[in-house]
Design an enzyme around this catalytic site. Structure first.
Site, PDB file in Angstrom:
ATOM      1  N   LYS A  99      70.726  20.070  77.462  1.00 63.94           N
ATOM      2  CA  LYS A  99      69.318  19.713  77.657  1.00 63.94           C
ATOM      3  C   LYS A  99      68.778  20.329  78.952  1.00 63.94           C
ATOM      4  O   LYS A  99      67.625  20.768  78.999  1.00 63.94           O
ATOM      5  CB  LYS A  99      69.143  18.203  77.657  1.00 63.94           C
ATOM      6  CG  LYS A  99      69.355  17.542  76.305  1.00 63.94           C
ATOM      7  CD  LYS A  99      68.353  18.036  75.260  1.00 63.94           C
ATOM      8  CE  LYS A  99      66.959  17.521  75.521  1.00 63.94           C
ATOM      9  NZ  LYS A  99      66.007  17.942  74.440  1.00 63.94           N
ATOM     10  N   THR A 152      65.556  14.570  78.839  1.00 64.36           N
ATOM     11  CA  THR A 152      66.228  13.324  79.196  1.00 64.36           C
ATOM     12  C   THR A 152      66.455  13.232  80.697  1.00 64.36           C
ATOM     13  O   THR A 152      66.544  14.264  81.388  1.00 64.36           O
ATOM     14  CB  THR A 152      67.596  13.242  78.482  1.00 64.36           C
ATOM     15  OG1 THR A 152      68.352  12.134  78.987  1.00 64.36           O
ATOM     16  CG2 THR A 152      68.419  14.502  78.716  1.00 64.36           C
ATOM     17  N   ASP A 153      66.581  12.008  81.201  1.00 62.76           N
ATOM     18  CA  ASP A 153      66.918  11.830  82.620  1.00 62.76           C
ATOM     19  C   ASP A 153      68.371  12.203  82.904  1.00 62.76           C
ATOM     20  O   ASP A 153      68.762  12.361  84.064  1.00 62.76           O
ATOM     21  CB  ASP A 153      66.637  10.398  83.081  1.00 62.76           C
ATOM     22  CG  ASP A 153      67.401   9.330  82.303  1.00 62.76           C
ATOM     23  OD1 ASP A 153      68.143   9.671  81.358  1.00 62.76           O
ATOM     24  OD2 ASP A 153      67.252   8.142  82.643  1.00 62.76           O
ATOM     25  N   GLU A 154      69.170  12.387  81.873  1.00 64.66           N
ATOM     26  CA  GLU A 154      70.581  12.710  82.082  1.00 64.66           C
ATOM     27  C   GLU A 154      70.784  14.089  82.710  1.00 64.66           C
ATOM     28  O   GLU A 154      71.854  14.377  83.249  1.00 64.66           O
ATOM     29  CB  GLU A 154      71.359  12.592  80.764  1.00 64.66           C
ATOM     30  CG  GLU A 154      71.387  11.173  80.226  1.00 64.66           C
ATOM     31  CD  GLU A 154      72.336  10.997  79.063  1.00 64.66           C
ATOM     32  OE1 GLU A 154      73.431  11.585  79.101  1.00 64.66           O
ATOM     33  OE2 GLU A 154      71.989  10.256  78.124  1.00 64.66           O
TER      34      GLU A 154
END
Length: 346
Positions: A159, A130-132
């Protein structure tokens, strides 16, 4: 080709499974069928001779070894994960167990399978992230593959940890890997704890539509069918050891997105009053990242991928799908977390 897909009964995983089988790719779907997993998501391909299902947990090494030995996949597409930020705030240890220990267990099972088969050059472990993991942006700028990691929630930290594990297994053991970091997904079959299906459910029920804070947090939105296409493209054509950022080129403030959904519902399922009248601002969640934006230059230039949906087109298609599939949506309403606001400040 045969791909072992983990989490193939989830939102993104099922989109990959359906798309791959439509292309003649053999799929082994490994899913633990936790609260967000749904066999209905893959019902359209369940009887295909190209499809196999394994009910198993990625933390179960014995089950993984059996599945690898039985099915002999050519690649692993790893999507299985706990993925809801609010849930990670309320119960972080489940995220650490699945996203970190589960990924580590899957990496070791993959490595053992790869090594016992004389390290085939064509084998690939594709880790979906994820971009998070990159943290929060200000009003300008975009995440690139070189952006330093700065996770701000238990979910994004777990992640980020799994990303590091995958890179370590590549560097230490030579395991062939590719990684992808995507922006916010939306589309059919999304479990109704995420923003877009929550808005649709609340609007159809005539209930308050909750919006965190002032609704000014910005996200880049990616249609799940575009994401599934990108994942298969990277798996088949990406460079070993390389990561690719996948975005939809569709930034929007949360409040603007909610209003767009309300306008679509006003046209497709009109009510006595505009659906936007139901918008209710609620206490923001802790550590709420202000803005995400993806620079997809690498995947576009190296692999010739780009999104096919504009945000307006994708939202229209998504709302229409939910209206045509209310039975699917209603069937999930009694599962844990649906119609609850998780992770709020006490």
């Amino acid at each position: 080709m045969k791909i072992l897909v983990t989490g193939g009964c989830g939102f993104i995983g099922s989109a990959v499974v359906r798309k791959a089988i439509a292309r003649g790719i053999e799929i082994v779907n490994l899913d633990a069928l936790t609260y967000a997993g749904c066999l209905d998501n893959v019902a359209s391909v369940a009887n295909s001779p190209l499809y196999s299902f394994e009910h198993a947990d990625i933390c179960d090494r014995a089950a993984l070894d059996r599945i690898f030995k039985t099915h002999k996949p050519d690649a692993v597409l790893h999507l299985a994960a706990e993925s809801h930020v609010d849930r990670s705030i309320d119960g972080p240890l489940a995220f650490l167990n699945t996203n970190i220990m589960g990924t580590g267990t899957l990496l070791e099972a993959s490595r053992a399978y790869w090594e016992v088969n004389d390290r085939p050059a064509g084998f690939r472990f594709h880790h979906v992230s994820t971009d998070e993991v990159f943290g929060s942006l200000g009003e300008t700028g975009e995440f690139t593959e070189e952006t330093p990691y700065s996770p701000r929630s238990p979910y994004s930290a777990s992640k980020a940890s799994s990303d590091h594990l995958v890179r370590a297994w590549h560097e230490t053991y030579g395991l062939p890997v590719v990684l992808t970091n995507c922006s916010n997904n939306y589309g059919p079959y999304q479990f109704p704890e995420k923003l877009i299906p929550v808005v649709i459910l609340k609007a159809l029920a005539g209930q308050p539509i909750p919006v965190y804070g002032k609704g000014e947090n910005v996200r880049d939105w990616l249609h799940v069918e575009d994401h599934a296409e990108a994942l298969l493209t990277v798996l088949l054509n990406g460079e070993n050891g390389r990561s690719y950022n996948i975005g939809g080129d569709s930034e929007a403030r949360n409040i603007d997105l909610v209003r767009m959904l309300c306008e679509i519902l006003d046209r497709l399922r009109p009510a006595a009053h505009p659906h936007a009248d139901l918008i209710t601002y609620v206490t923001d969640r802790p550590g709420h990242d202000q803005r995400y934006a993806i620079d997809p230059t690498r995947v576009r230039t190296e692999l010739n991928w780009k999104p096919s949906y504009t945000l307006a087109e994708g939202l229209e298609q998504t709302v229409d799908w939910y209206l045509q599939n209310e039975r699917w949506l209603r069937a999930l309403q009694n599962r844990p977390g649906v119609n609850q606001r998780l992770g709020k400040v006490a």
